[in-house]
Design a protein around this motif. Sequence first.
Motif, PDB file in Angstrom:
ATOM      1  N   ALA A   1       0.809  -1.217   0.000  1.00  0.00           N
ATOM      2  CA  ALA A   1       0.000   0.000   0.000  1.00  0.00           C
ATOM      3  C   ALA A   1       0.842   1.267   0.000  1.00  0.00           C
ATOM      4  O   ALA A   1       0.351   2.345  -0.356  1.00  0.00           O
ATOM      5  N   SER A   2       2.106   1.160   0.378  1.00  0.00           N
ATOM      6  CA  SER A   2       2.954   2.357   0.466  1.00  0.00           C
ATOM      7  C   SER A   2       3.945   2.477  -0.688  1.00  0.00           C
ATOM      8  O   SER A   2       4.679   3.458  -0.762  1.00  0.00           O
ATOM      9  N   ASN A   3       3.959   1.474  -1.593  1.00  0.00           N
ATOM     10  CA  ASN A   3       4.977   1.511  -2.652  1.00  0.00           C
ATOM     11  C   ASN A   3       4.447   0.819  -3.898  1.00  0.00           C
ATOM     12  O   ASN A   3       4.470  -0.402  -4.013  1.00  0.00           O
ATOM     13  N   MET A   4       3.986   1.612  -4.853  1.00  0.00           N
ATOM     14  CA  MET A   4       3.391   1.079  -6.074  1.00  0.00           C
ATOM     15  C   MET A   4       4.407   0.304  -6.914  1.00  0.00           C
ATOM     16  O   MET A   4       4.094  -0.721  -7.515  1.00  0.00           O
ATOM     17  N   ILE A   5       5.650   0.778  -6.949  1.00  0.00           N
ATOM     18  CA  ILE A   5       6.678   0.097  -7.747  1.00  0.00           C
ATOM     19  C   ILE A   5       6.940  -1.296  -7.200  1.00  0.00           C
ATOM     20  O   ILE A   5       7.064  -2.275  -7.961  1.00  0.00           O
ATOM     21  N   HIS A   6       7.009  -1.434  -5.883  1.00  0.00           N
ATOM     22  CA  HIS A   6       7.184  -2.760  -5.282  1.00  0.00           C
ATOM     23  C   HIS A   6       6.015  -3.678  -5.633  1.00  0.00           C
ATOM     24  O   HIS A   6       6.211  -4.861  -5.909  1.00  0.00           O
ATOM     25  N   THR A   7       4.810  -3.115  -5.632  1.00  0.00           N
ATOM     26  CA  THR A   7       3.629  -3.911  -5.984  1.00  0.00           C
ATOM     27  C   THR A   7       3.779  -4.482  -7.390  1.00  0.00           C
ATOM     28  O   THR A   7       3.512  -5.664  -7.633  1.00  0.00           O
ATOM     29  N   ILE A   8       4.199  -3.651  -8.328  1.00  0.00           N
ATOM     30  CA  ILE A   8       4.364  -4.109  -9.714  1.00  0.00           C
ATOM     31  C   ILE A   8       5.458  -5.169  -9.804  1.00  0.00           C
ATOM     32  O   ILE A   8       5.315  -6.186 -10.505  1.00  0.00           O
ATOM     33  N   GLN A   9       6.549  -4.965  -9.086  1.00  0.00           N
ATOM     34  CA  GLN A   9       7.639  -5.948  -9.102  1.00  0.00           C
ATOM     35  C   GLN A   9       7.192  -7.276  -8.519  1.00  0.00           C
ATOM     36  O   GLN A   9       7.490  -8.349  -9.062  1.00  0.00           O
ATOM     37  N   PHE A  10       6.453  -7.237  -7.409  1.00  0.00           N
ATOM     38  CA  PHE A  10       5.944  -8.461  -6.808  1.00  0.00           C
ATOM     39  C   PHE A  10       4.950  -9.147  -7.741  1.00  0.00           C
ATOM     40  O   PHE A  10       4.910 -10.373  -7.837  1.00  0.00           O
ATOM     41  N   CYS A  11       4.135  -8.351  -8.426  1.00  0.00           N
ATOM     42  CA  CYS A  11       3.144  -8.891  -9.352  1.00  0.00           C
ATOM     43  C   CYS A  11       3.844  -9.650 -10.491  1.00  0.00           C
ATOM     44  O   CYS A  11       3.432 -10.755 -10.863  1.00  0.00           O
ATOM     45  N   GLU A  12       4.928  -9.088 -11.000  1.00  0.00           N
ATOM     46  CA  GLU A  12       5.690  -9.781 -12.049  1.00  0.00           C
ATOM     47  C   GLU A  12       6.245 -11.103 -11.533  1.00  0.00           C
ATOM     48  O   GLU A  12       6.154 -12.136 -12.199  1.00  0.00           O
ATOM     49  N   SER A  13       6.784 -11.074 -10.323  1.00  0.00           N
ATOM     50  CA  SER A  13       7.328 -12.291  -9.732  1.00  0.00           C
ATOM     51  C   SER A  13       6.242 -13.344  -9.546  1.00  0.00           C
ATOM     52  O   SER A  13       6.437 -14.533  -9.843  1.00  0.00           O
ATOM     53  N   LEU A  14       5.060 -12.919  -9.064  1.00  0.00           N
ATOM     54  CA  LEU A  14       3.954 -13.848  -8.856  1.00  0.00           C
ATOM     55  C   LEU A  14       3.585 -14.556 -10.144  1.00  0.00           C
ATOM     56  O   LEU A  14       3.465 -15.793 -10.181  1.00  0.00           O
ATOM     57  N   PHE A  15       3.440 -13.812 -11.219  1.00  0.00           N
ATOM     58  CA  PHE A  15       2.956 -14.435 -12.453  1.00  0.00           C
ATOM     59  C   PHE A  15       4.040 -15.233 -13.165  1.00  0.00           C
ATOM     60  O   PHE A  15       3.728 -16.191 -13.884  1.00  0.00           O
ATOM     61  N   MET A  16       5.296 -14.907 -12.955  1.00  0.00           N
ATOM     62  CA  MET A  16       6.366 -15.767 -13.455  1.00  0.00           C
ATOM     63  C   MET A  16       6.329 -17.118 -12.741  1.00  0.00           C
ATOM     64  O   MET A  16       6.450 -18.178 -13.365  1.00  0.00           O
ATOM     65  N   GLN A  17       6.132 -17.085 -11.412  1.00  0.00           N
ATOM     66  CA  GLN A  17       6.057 -18.332 -10.643  1.00  0.00           C
ATOM     67  C   GLN A  17       4.805 -19.128 -11.003  1.00  0.00           C
ATOM     68  O   GLN A  17       4.844 -20.357 -11.128  1.00  0.00           O
ATOM     69  N   LEU A  18       3.706 -18.418 -11.172  1.00  0.00           N
ATOM     70  CA  LEU A  18       2.447 -19.080 -11.488  1.00  0.00           C
ATOM     71  C   LEU A  18       2.504 -19.737 -12.867  1.00  0.00           C
ATOM     72  O   LEU A  18       2.063 -20.880 -13.047  1.00  0.00           O
TER      73      LEU A  18
END
Length: 213
Positions: free
Chosen positions: A183-200
């Motif tokens: 909630a405090s860092n949009m860039i981190h959210t996007i980076q985590f989202c990329e990692s999630l979908f690579m793993q998925l």
Amino acid sequence: MKIKPKQENCNGMPYDFFDQNSNSICFMLSGTGYSYEKPVLYYSRLLLLELGYDVIQINYSFEQQLFEQEPQAISNMVYSVVNPIVEHCLRTKPYTNAVYIGKSLGTLPIIDFYMQQSSLIPTRYILLTPLLSLDHTMANLLDKQAFLAIGTADPHFSQKKIAQLTTLDLAVFDGLNHSLEDASNMIHTIQFCESLFMQLKAYIQKNGPSISM
């Protein structure tokens, strides 16, 4: 991937059918306030379409009184509206494999019912922010196979409980909340989202049969 869904209905419950004439199907079950157009479910749909799946989004909604019941009763209620659609879709087309994706509330019938049943076709389960704080959820996850994603800032997260889920493919993200966002860092959210979908994507491709359309 721009595929316009068909608007279908089964037993009075609407659902969206993204039809790619595939032999593989994905059923998507949303969260209470987390719709299919929010990032994690939106990109989950795009990923499954990219991998060649037909996708079913079940558009349930419930009165607030439902959530005053015991957790197992809530799970039963969601299953009772979801399962007729699942059975209908699996009857009407000879699918050879299936994936279930649930977010929060939507993980309950997956964990409590579909993961406890024998399936006639190879089936995989993707659990996005499941409600690990519920005792029956943990009991039904032990010794099962699934992909589970959760953030450490999620109120349902517990490192002790995660450590017990040794048979699951786990994606645990530091600092992400129940929406899988920082909630405090949009860039981190996007980076985590990329990692999630690579793993998925790797999980689906590793554990699933080859897709033909």
